[in-house]
Design an enzyme around this catalytic site. Sequence first.
Site, mmCIF file in Angstrom:
data_model
loop_
_atom_site.group_PDB
_atom_site.id
_atom_site.type_symbol
_atom_site.label_atom_id
_atom_site.label_comp_id
_atom_site.label_asym_id
_atom_site.label_seq_id
_atom_site.Cartn_x
_atom_site.Cartn_y
_atom_site.Cartn_z
ATOM 1 N N SER A 32 -0.421 -8.378 -3.112
ATOM 2 C CA SER A 32 0.665 -7.505 -4.024
ATOM 3 C C SER A 32 1.635 -9.014 -4.837
ATOM 4 O O SER A 32 2.106 -9.621 -4.476
ATOM 5 C CB SER A 32 1.557 -6.592 -3.000
ATOM 6 O OG SER A 32 2.022 -5.767 -3.968
ATOM 7 N N TYR A 69 7.207 -5.163 3.272
ATOM 8 C CA TYR A 69 6.222 -5.606 2.882
ATOM 9 C C TYR A 69 6.145 -6.833 2.123
ATOM 10 O O TYR A 69 5.244 -7.361 1.965
ATOM 11 C CB TYR A 69 5.791 -4.328 1.805
ATOM 12 C CG TYR A 69 4.757 -4.336 1.119
ATOM 13 C CD1 TYR A 69 3.601 -4.104 1.355
ATOM 14 C CD2 TYR A 69 4.673 -4.273 -0.504
ATOM 15 C CE1 TYR A 69 2.626 -4.048 0.911
ATOM 16 C CE2 TYR A 69 3.397 -4.167 -1.492
ATOM 17 C CZ TYR A 69 2.049 -3.691 -0.730
ATOM 18 O OH TYR A 69 1.493 -3.432 -1.289
ATOM 19 N N LYS A 120 3.478 -9.587 2.720
ATOM 20 C CA LYS A 120 2.472 -9.928 1.463
ATOM 21 C C LYS A 120 2.590 -11.605 0.698
ATOM 22 O O LYS A 120 1.965 -12.277 0.185
ATOM 23 C CB LYS A 120 2.146 -8.885 0.003
ATOM 24 C CG LYS A 120 2.514 -7.356 0.439
ATOM 25 C CD LYS A 120 0.721 -7.850 0.839
ATOM 26 C CE LYS A 120 0.003 -6.770 1.065
ATOM 27 N NZ LYS A 120 -1.253 -6.503 1.611
HETATM 28 N N1 LIG Z 1 -1.593 1.297 -4.118
HETATM 29 C C1 LIG Z 1 -1.100 -0.080 -4.978
HETATM 30 O O1 LIG Z 1 -0.456 0.292 -6.204
HETATM 31 C C2 LIG Z 1 -0.792 -1.252 -4.546
HETATM 32 C C3 LIG Z 1 -0.963 -2.578 -5.175
HETATM 33 C C4 LIG Z 1 -0.340 -3.866 -4.535
HETATM 34 C C5 LIG Z 1 -1.063 -4.378 -3.602
HETATM 35 N N2 LIG Z 1 -2.138 -3.206 -3.199
HETATM 36 C C6 LIG Z 1 -3.158 -3.104 -1.898
HETATM 37 O O2 LIG Z 1 -4.121 -2.634 -1.922
HETATM 38 C C7 LIG Z 1 -4.562 -2.217 -0.223
HETATM 39 C C8 LIG Z 1 -4.709 -1.367 -0.352
HETATM 40 O O3 LIG Z 1 -4.180 -0.480 -0.322
HETATM 41 P P1 LIG Z 1 -3.424 1.507 -0.750
HETATM 42 O O4 LIG Z 1 -2.873 1.464 -2.336
HETATM 43 O O5 LIG Z 1 -5.388 1.913 -1.064
HETATM 44 O O6 LIG Z 1 -3.309 1.551 0.060
HETATM 45 P P2 LIG Z 1 -3.600 3.155 0.569
HETATM 46 O O7 LIG Z 1 -4.504 4.366 0.486
HETATM 47 O O8 LIG Z 1 -2.336 3.237 1.795
HETATM 48 O O9 LIG Z 1 -5.046 2.998 2.011
HETATM 49 C C9 LIG Z 1 -4.004 1.751 2.906
HETATM 50 C C10 LIG Z 1 -5.999 1.008 3.785
HETATM 51 O O10 LIG Z 1 -5.274 0.717 5.277
HETATM 52 C C11 LIG Z 1 -5.692 1.251 6.126
HETATM 53 N N3 LIG Z 1 -4.973 0.887 7.261
HETATM 54 C C12 LIG Z 1 -3.835 1.166 7.856
HETATM 55 N N4 LIG Z 1 -3.636 1.054 8.905
HETATM 56 C C13 LIG Z 1 -4.525 0.828 9.890
HETATM 57 C C14 LIG Z 1 -4.519 0.517 10.604
HETATM 58 N N5 LIG Z 1 -3.957 0.468 11.724
HETATM 59 N N6 LIG Z 1 -5.910 -0.047 10.692
HETATM 60 C C15 LIG Z 1 -6.829 0.112 10.797
HETATM 61 N N7 LIG Z 1 -6.668 0.579 8.561
HETATM 62 C C16 LIG Z 1 -5.411 0.790 8.645
HETATM 63 C C17 LIG Z 1 -6.129 2.747 5.949
HETATM 64 O O11 LIG Z 1 -7.323 3.024 6.741
HETATM 65 P P3 LIG Z 1 -7.454 4.370 7.251
HETATM 66 O O12 LIG Z 1 -6.072 4.991 6.820
HETATM 67 O O13 LIG Z 1 -7.865 4.978 7.638
HETATM 68 O O14 LIG Z 1 -6.404 4.167 8.263
HETATM 69 C C18 LIG Z 1 -6.514 2.718 4.269
HETATM 70 O O15 LIG Z 1 -8.155 2.736 4.674
HETATM 71 C C19 LIG Z 1 -3.053 -2.799 0.185
HETATM 72 O O16 LIG Z 1 -3.612 -4.320 0.449
HETATM 73 C C20 LIG Z 1 -1.724 -2.551 -0.438
HETATM 74 O O17 LIG Z 1 -1.037 -3.486 0.425
HETATM 75 C C21 LIG Z 1 -1.601 -1.718 -3.715
#
Ligand SMILES: NC(=O)c1ccc[n+]([C@@H]2O[C@H](COP(=O)([O-])OP(=O)(O)OC[C@H]3O[C@@H](n4cnc5c(N)ncnc54)[C@H](OP(=O)(O)O)[C@@H]3O)[C@@H](O)[C@H]2O)c1
Length: 263
Positions: A132, A145, A149
């Site tokens: 991130s 976080y 990261k």
């Molecule tokens: N969204 C943003 O603006 C943003 C910005 C910068 C970076 N990111 C990064 O992008 C990546 C994806 O994020 P996202 O926005 O798609 O988040 P999200 O919609 O909240 O999805 C998070 C994912 O992680 C899985 N997860 C969480 N805890 C878990 C556990 N204990 N065991 C197994 N799986 C687990 C969830 O699976 P389940 O719910 O099925 O458990 C889900 O598939 C992350 O690394 C995040 O830090 C996101």
Amino acid sequence: MQISGSTALLTGATGGIGQAIARALAARGADLILTGRRTDVLEPLASELSARALAVDLADRAEVSRLLGEAGDVDILVANAALPGSGRLEDYSVQEVDRVLDVNLRAPIALAHGLVPRMTERRSGHLVFISSLSGKAATPNTALYNASKFGMRGFATALRADLRASGIGVTTVFPGFIRDAGMFADAAVKLPPGVGTSTPEEVAAAVVTGIERNKGEIDVAPLPMRVSTMFASLAPETAGRFARRIGSDDISSQMAAGQREKR
Ligand SMILES: NC(=O)c1ccc[n+]([C@@H]2O[C@H](COP(=O)([O-])OP(=O)(O)OC[C@H]3O[C@@H](n4cnc5c(N)ncnc54)[C@H](OP(=O)(O)O)[C@@H]3O)[C@@H](O)[C@H]2O)c1
């Protein structure tokens, strides 16, 4: 590395960005192994993309080992699963602290540790870590976080150097604010005017580029956000003062409130 015909293990496939990455890798002809905890989301996605679904809790060390055993030979790892880890440290129980570090940092390292020896034997493979911009610059209400990261960036950068001669690529992707789906979109926070966003599909395209062209680092954010992140990484105190003036404390506490149930 060519994606078509490769076996790709994707964590966090059920999330907003994970679903876009799964679709992009499937469109390139990868044989996918998709993981997440929510089987009601995981299983329909896996059948849509003719993928294998392995439901695991990445906070559980035994389950990470089980995932490695059940996945078998993997050509591409995309370590994408994460918890938002937002909010003040003192509002977390120590178990919640452990969960953020286990899911966001320990599990990606343990998966790489399990997969690299076979990749080295085959002299082929690629590891993608979804960090991130919070892995380059710290903000208020985001200490856990940021820790996970920043840690991921250090790990991936060193690993890329170590694996350079083994034919294994390493890419770290740094998304900014992602609209439409995912942990930022789910928190429903309004950003100040001028702070731009990107889409899950842009993150997925960066993953594909990282694998195909063996790029070390790819930012996914509009130019002003990338420039301000670079400035904040060089001069965190000055950048922090400026960010407070445009309301960063307020936005980050709204974000933490909107992400409270994902701890
Ligand atoms: N969204 C943003 O603006 C943003 C910005 C910068 C970076 N990111 C990064 O992008 C990546 C994806 O994020 P996202 O926005 O798609 O988040 P999200 O919609 O909240 O999805 C998070 C994912 O992680 C899985 N997860 C969480 N805890 C878990 C556990 N204990 N065991 C197994 N799986 C687990 C969830 O699976 P389940 O719910 O099925 O458990 C889900 O598939 C992350 O690394 C995040 O830090 C996101």
